[in-house]
Design a protein around this motif. Structure first.
Motif, short mmCIF file in Angstrom:
data_model
loop_
_atom_site.label_atom_id
_atom_site.label_comp_id
_atom_site.label_asym_id
_atom_site.label_seq_id
_atom_site.Cartn_x
_atom_site.Cartn_y
_atom_site.Cartn_z
N SER A 35 0.82 -1.33 -0.04
CA SER A 35 0.02 -0.14 -0.11
C SER A 35 0.84 1.26 0.00
O SER A 35 0.49 2.27 -0.54
N ARG A 36 2.11 1.30 0.73
CA ARG A 36 2.94 2.32 0.63
C ARG A 36 3.62 2.54 -0.62
O ARG A 36 3.49 3.82 -1.20
N MET A 37 3.89 1.53 -1.53
CA MET A 37 4.12 1.69 -2.69
C MET A 37 3.01 2.40 -3.77
O MET A 37 3.51 3.10 -4.39
N LEU A 38 2.03 1.69 -3.44
CA LEU A 38 0.95 2.25 -4.34
C LEU A 38 0.81 3.78 -4.09
O LEU A 38 0.42 4.57 -5.11
N ARG A 39 0.69 4.11 -2.84
CA ARG A 39 0.73 5.57 -2.56
C ARG A 39 1.78 6.52 -3.19
O ARG A 39 1.45 7.47 -3.92
N ARG A 40 2.90 5.92 -3.10
CA ARG A 40 3.97 6.73 -3.88
C ARG A 40 3.95 6.69 -5.38
O ARG A 40 4.22 7.80 -5.96
N ARG A 41 3.59 5.75 -5.83
CA ARG A 41 3.46 5.64 -7.18
C ARG A 41 2.17 6.85 -7.76
O ARG A 41 2.40 7.54 -8.49
N THR A 42 1.30 6.61 -7.09
CA THR A 42 0.10 7.41 -7.30
C THR A 42 0.61 9.01 -7.09
O THR A 42 0.25 9.91 -8.06
N ALA A 43 1.19 9.34 -6.27
CA ALA A 43 1.82 10.88 -6.05
C ALA A 43 2.70 11.10 -6.93
O ALA A 43 2.70 12.19 -7.47
N ALA A 44 3.67 10.05 -7.37
CA ALA A 44 4.69 10.47 -8.19
C ALA A 44 3.94 10.56 -9.68
O ALA A 44 4.04 11.59 -10.47
N ARG A 45 2.82 9.77 -10.08
CA ARG A 45 2.11 10.20 -11.47
C ARG A 45 1.46 11.45 -11.27
O ARG A 45 1.29 12.04 -12.31
#
Length: 83
Positions: A35-45
């Motif tokens: 979930s942390r990786m998913l949040r980081r990817r969403t923020a980067a996108r």
């Protein structure tokens, strides 16, 4: 060795070894990291889209103010005035 013999050898090897022990909190740790990786990817996108939008707006404002498609006035001949 043909394919059935290789499969049989692999099964024999796997049956000789006991199954590995898995830590009990492995699932929760994997879910937390995922979930942390998913949040980081969403923020980067979102950040990349924001930068792209800002670049498009900056280019539009620059093009509207400097009008690079207009040919600059000629500097080689004097203007004809007073005829």
């Amino acid at each position: 060795m043909n394919r059935p013999e290789r499969e049989a050898a692999a099964r024999r090897t796997l049956e000789r070894m006991p199954p590995p022990t898995v830590p009990p909190d492995l699932h929760t740790e994997a879910v937390r990291r995922g979930s942390r990786m998913l949040r980081r990817r969403t923020a980067a996108r979102r950040l990349l889209w924001l930068v792209l939008l800002a670049a498009a707006v900056a280019f539009t404002v620059w093009a509207a103010t400097t009008r690079p498609w207009v040919e600059p006035p000629s500097q080689t001949t004097p203007p004809l005035t007073g005829w």
